[in-house]
Design an enzyme around this catalytic site. Structure first.
Site, PDB file in Angstrom:
ATOM      1  N   GLY A 247       5.468 -29.960 -31.233  1.00 49.72           N
ATOM      2  CA  GLY A 247       5.708 -31.369 -31.547  1.00 49.72           C
ATOM      3  C   GLY A 247       5.705 -31.571 -33.059  1.00 49.72           C
ATOM      4  N   GLY A 248       5.350 -32.790 -33.442  1.00 47.56           N
ATOM      5  CA  GLY A 248       5.340 -33.121 -34.867  1.00 47.56           C
ATOM      6  C   GLY A 248       4.389 -32.259 -35.669  1.00 47.56           C
TER       7      GLY A 248
ATOM      8  N   GLY B 229      31.895 -17.929 -58.495  1.00 49.50           N
ATOM      9  CA  GLY B 229      30.802 -18.899 -58.654  1.00 49.50           C
ATOM     10  C   GLY B 229      29.447 -18.239 -58.478  1.00 49.50           C
ATOM     11  N   ALA B 230      29.430 -17.179 -57.684  1.00 58.93           N
ATOM     12  CA  ALA B 230      28.151 -16.509 -57.436  1.00 58.93           C
ATOM     13  C   ALA B 230      27.598 -15.884 -58.720  1.00 58.93           C
ATOM     14  CB  ALA B 230      28.324 -15.449 -56.354  1.00 58.93           C
TER      15      ALA B 230
HETATM   16  C1  HXC Z   1      -6.173 -32.939 -25.417  1.00 60.89           C
HETATM   17  C2  HXC Z   1      -5.690 -30.797 -24.763  1.00 60.89           C
HETATM   18  C3  HXC Z   1      -4.421 -30.876 -25.368  1.00 60.89           C
HETATM   19  C4  HXC Z   1      -4.070 -32.090 -26.025  1.00 60.89           C
HETATM   20  C5  HXC Z   1      -4.620 -28.933 -24.519  1.00 60.89           C
HETATM   21  N1  HXC Z   1      -5.769 -29.581 -24.239  1.00 60.89           N
HETATM   22  N2  HXC Z   1      -3.788 -29.711 -25.193  1.00 60.89           N
HETATM   23  N3  HXC Z   1      -6.555 -31.820 -24.786  1.00 60.89           N
HETATM   24  N4  HXC Z   1      -4.985 -33.079 -26.019  1.00 60.89           N
HETATM   25  N5  HXC Z   1      -2.907 -32.232 -26.630  1.00 60.89           N
HETATM   26  C6  HXC Z   1      -6.942 -29.054 -23.545  1.00 60.89           C
HETATM   27  C7  HXC Z   1      -6.714 -28.830 -22.083  1.00 60.89           C
HETATM   28  O1  HXC Z   1      -6.987 -30.014 -21.373  1.00 60.89           O
HETATM   29  C8  HXC Z   1      -7.765 -27.772 -21.812  1.00 60.89           C
HETATM   30  O2  HXC Z   1      -9.024 -28.389 -21.767  1.00 60.89           O
HETATM   31  C9  HXC Z   1      -7.757 -26.951 -23.052  1.00 60.89           C
HETATM   32  O3  HXC Z   1      -7.187 -27.771 -24.071  1.00 60.89           O
HETATM   33  C10 HXC Z   1      -6.909 -25.712 -22.950  1.00 60.89           C
HETATM   34  O4  HXC Z   1      -5.643 -26.051 -22.436  1.00 60.89           O
HETATM   35  P1  HXC Z   1      -4.944 -25.228 -21.279  1.00 60.89           P
HETATM   36  O5  HXC Z   1      -3.779 -26.016 -20.831  1.00 60.89           O
HETATM   37  O6  HXC Z   1      -5.972 -24.828 -20.256  1.00 60.89           O
HETATM   38  O7  HXC Z   1      -4.504 -23.927 -22.055  1.00 60.89           O
HETATM   39  P2  HXC Z   1      -3.162 -23.098 -21.928  1.00 60.89           P
HETATM   40  O8  HXC Z   1      -2.827 -22.852 -20.496  1.00 60.89           O
HETATM   41  O9  HXC Z   1      -3.328 -21.927 -22.810  1.00 60.89           O
HETATM   42  O10 HXC Z   1      -2.016 -24.041 -22.523  1.00 60.89           O
HETATM   43  C11 HXC Z   1      -2.085 -24.449 -23.844  1.00 60.89           C
HETATM   44  C12 HXC Z   1      -1.010 -25.544 -24.131  1.00 60.89           C
HETATM   45  C13 HXC Z   1      -1.132 -26.661 -23.086  1.00 60.89           C
HETATM   46  C14 HXC Z   1       0.359 -24.875 -24.069  1.00 60.89           C
HETATM   47  C15 HXC Z   1      -1.246 -26.016 -25.547  1.00 60.89           C
HETATM   48  O11 HXC Z   1      -2.497 -27.062 -23.000  1.00 60.89           O
HETATM   49  C16 HXC Z   1      -0.298 -27.845 -23.392  1.00 60.89           C
HETATM   50  O12 HXC Z   1       0.911 -27.839 -23.150  1.00 60.89           O
HETATM   51  N6  HXC Z   1      -0.920 -28.883 -23.944  1.00 60.89           N
HETATM   52  C17 HXC Z   1      -0.235 -30.108 -24.271  1.00 60.89           C
HETATM   53  C18 HXC Z   1       0.578 -29.915 -25.451  1.00 60.89           C
HETATM   54  C19 HXC Z   1       1.225 -31.184 -25.897  1.00 60.89           C
HETATM   55  O13 HXC Z   1       2.162 -31.690 -25.240  1.00 60.89           O
HETATM   56  N7  HXC Z   1       0.697 -31.766 -26.979  1.00 60.89           N
HETATM   57  C20 HXC Z   1       1.230 -32.913 -27.553  1.00 60.89           C
HETATM   58  C21 HXC Z   1       2.371 -32.417 -28.409  1.00 60.89           C
HETATM   59  S1  HXC Z   1       3.089 -33.728 -29.271  1.00 60.89           S
HETATM   60  P3  HXC Z   1     -10.259 -27.763 -20.977  1.00 60.89           P
HETATM   61  O14 HXC Z   1     -11.339 -28.778 -21.088  1.00 60.89           O
HETATM   62  O15 HXC Z   1      -9.791 -27.541 -19.586  1.00 60.89           O
HETATM   63  O16 HXC Z   1     -10.620 -26.493 -21.655  1.00 60.89           O
HETATM   64  C22 HXC Z   1       2.208 -33.758 -30.650  1.00 60.89           C
HETATM   65  C23 HXC Z   1       2.628 -34.829 -31.523  1.00 60.89           C
HETATM   66  C24 HXC Z   1       2.159 -34.601 -32.909  1.00 60.89           C
HETATM   67  O17 HXC Z   1       1.342 -33.016 -30.889  1.00 60.89           O
HETATM   68  C25 HXC Z   1       2.737 -35.708 -33.676  1.00 60.89           C
HETATM   69  C26 HXC Z   1       2.550 -35.542 -35.099  1.00 60.89           C
HETATM   70  C27 HXC Z   1       3.323 -36.587 -35.821  1.00 60.89           C
END
Ligand code: HXC
Length: 520
Positions: free
Chosen positions: A173-174, A408-409
């Site tokens: 993401g961001g 030019g290079a």
């Molecule tokens: C809160 C999160 C989290 C999140 C993961 N966890 N991502 N908690 N916010 N964004 C937590 C899970 O609930 C879990 O908690 C632990 O982290 C580990 O995650 P798992 O899914 O069990 O691990 P894994 O299978 O290795 O997968 C990792 C992952 C997946 C690929 C990162 O968790 C995932 O897809 N997360 C969401 C990613 C996402 O969409 N993020 C937002 C992106 S947009 P527990 O308690 O069970 O250990 C963004 C915008 C930024 O970031 C903007 C900036 C401008």
């Protein structure tokens, strides 16, 4: 010691243990199983022994939604602090995937911002280790605000302190925009992923199916997108590369680079180089051979090695003077300048210039790559970035034309005309508007009309040979003072060193302005 003091000491000791336990043994085990170190293990392996001092170890979040009030980790999922690498001070943060997947909430972001501010105020490099699920979903807009605060600081730090991003897990993401703004991105094979939208979203929106490895793994970003500066086999390899890189760059734009120790004599003759450039100008050779022979101890740290291979960029030293090297690579696409190589070199030149690292440019370039793909892709815009970067650079610039410098290079590759300090050439240099064959076809078209077969070939040969005599050499440019010296290849190391020494106190200022308007 009184019981009261004893109790307080024990309380602190227990808190420290709790903070260092990360998200618990089960999650730590999972982290290890996936081939990754924990946030704290990474810090320990990266910095010099006993140099790490931590900040904000006991910070926790203040989120009360989704049951978060009962779920707190000391440190809030990120380790921040100061340390030393090769005895040089650095600041760092390391996201802890075992606490909410390293997801970034408000307190977590504040910790990162605090250490970035500290690094900037004290002019020391900042290293970020990313291993995070991105914005902490439970904290909503506060997480987004936190990211923006980091991005803003990345921009403020740019050109003032070196910023290194070590991607050691997901970065999606961001969140990718923080590493993108930093100077160097390190990725680890099979465990780093960077993408703005992941495979699932892509499938929904465009129906494309792609794995996360193919989409945003180390290979994709080092070979295709150019986002990654260094690809590392594993995390330890990554830490080693960071140590290597920090040996070549100053801690800030305030400090001058120190000399690097070497036992390699500066007067060492580059005898091997007498034979590197082939007689036939159409034959490729490996520019790396020239680089490795003229630098100290053959120690070259190449940046973006697998991206736009027609240009080579990296750090090294000559006689202990730390330099950046930009070199066309005739062994790949004849060393032509295209969109990717122009952008790659431009960004490297701007880094070196921002931190006053002298640049050695080695030129063997047949021109810009022709074709609709390049023109429609914006070679005009992108090629101008390199021209802009070299023209704007006030750091010492020494250029050696080894063979072709066409069109030019020639101008773009740190020529005298855009204020390189010293331009040198080998006797094999060919400085001209274009190569002999192309030039003859255009200039002598009329002379060739009506000729056929052997007669045509004879005439063409004669014209090509007279063009080569007239233009495909460095002497016209030397006559005009566009070259400061024509040197034998075996003299390169010593002569380049002497010129860099003469530039040690170079002062060159650009007109006062808010900022230029580089073609982005
Ligand atoms: C809160 C999160 C989290 C999140 C993961 N966890 N991502 N908690 N916010 N964004 C937590 C899970 O609930 C879990 O908690 C632990 O982290 C580990 O995650 P798992 O899914 O069990 O691990 P894994 O299978 O290795 O997968 C990792 C992952 C997946 C690929 C990162 O968790 C995932 O897809 N997360 C969401 C990613 C996402 O969409 N993020 C937002 C992106 S947009 P527990 O308690 O069970 O250990 C963004 C915008 C930024 O970031 C903007 C900036 C401008």
């Amino acid at each position: 010691m009184s019981d009261v003091i004893e109790g307080k000491r024990e309380y602190l000791a227990n808190l420290r243990i709790e903070a260092e336990e990360c998200g618990g043994s089960e999650r730590v085990g999972k982290q290890h199983k996936s081939g990754k170190y924990t946030a704290r293990e990474r810090v320990k392996r990266l910095v010099d022994p006993n140099t790490f001092i931590e900040f904000d170890k006991f910070v926790t979040h203040r989120c009360n939604q989704f049951g978060m009030e009962n779920k707190k980790y000391l440190g809030d999922g990120v380790v921040t602090g100061l340390g030393e690498i090769n005895g040089q001070k650095i600041a760092l943060y390391s996201q802890d995937f075992t606490c909410w997947g390293g997801a970034l909430g408000n307190a977590h972001a504040n910790k990162i911002c605090k250490i970035m501010d500290y690094a900037l105020r004290n002019r020391i490099p900042i290293i970020g280790i990313s291993d995070s699920g991105g914005a902490r979903i439970q904290e909503g807009v506060e997480s987004l605000g936190g990211y923006a605060e980091i991005f803003y600081r990345n921009v403020k730090c740019s050109g003032v302190i070196p910023q290194l991003s070590l991607i050691m897990g997901p970065c999606a993401g961001g969140a990718v925009y923080s590493p993108a703004i930093t100077d160097f991105v390190f990725m680890v094979e099979k465990s780093s992923y960077m993408f703005v939208t992941g495979p699932e979203v892509i499938k929904t929106v465009t129906h494309e199916e792609v794995t996360k490895e193919d989409l945003g793994g180390a290979k994709a970003h080092s070979e295709i997108s150019g986002v990654s500066s260094f690809t590392c086999k594993d995390e330890d390899d990554c830490f080693e590369r960071v140590r290597e890189l920090l040996q070549f760059i100053p801690p800030s734009n305030f400090s001058k680079t120190t000399k690097k120790w070497t036992s390699d004599p500066v007067s060492r003759e580059n005898s091997k180089l007498k034979h590197v450039i082939p007689d036939n100008p159409k034959k490729p050779y490996d520019m790396r051979e020239i680089i490795l022979d003229i630098i100290d101890d053959g120690n070259f740290l190449e940046v973006q090695r697998d991206y736009a291979k027609n240009i080579i960029v990296g750090f090294s030293s000559i006689g202990g003077i730390k330099i950046g090297i930009v070199a066309n690579q005739p062994a790949h696409l004849a060393g032509v300048l295209d969109i990717d190589s122009s952008v790659k070199a431009a960004r490297f030149v701007r880094f070196c210039d921002a931190f006053d690292i002298p640049i050695l440019t080695l030129v063997d370039v047949p021109g810009f790559l022709p074709g609709t793909h390049q023109e429609f892709g914006g070679i005009i815009k992108h090629g101008s970035k390199l021209l802009y970067a070299f023209s704007e650079a006030t750091t010492p610039l020494v250029t050696v034309i080894t063979r072709k410098a066409y069109g030019g290079a020639y101008d773009v590759m740190a020529s005298k005309h855009i204020r390189a300090d010293v331009n040198l050439a080998y006797p094999s240099a060919e400085i001209a508007v274009m190569g002999a064959e192309g030039a003859v076809n255009i200039v002598f078209r009329k002379e060739l009309v009506g000729l056929e077969g052997e007669e045509l070939e004879e005439k063409r040969k004669e014209l090509v040979s007279s063009y080569e005599k007239e233009f495909a050499n460095p002497y016209k440019a030397a006559e005009l003072g566009y070259l400061d010296n024509i040197i034998f290849p075996e003299e390169t190391r010593e002569i380049v060193y002497k010129y860099f020494c003469s530039l040690e106190h170079k002062r060159h200022y650009l007109p006062k302005r808010k900022h230029g308007n580089i073609q982005l």
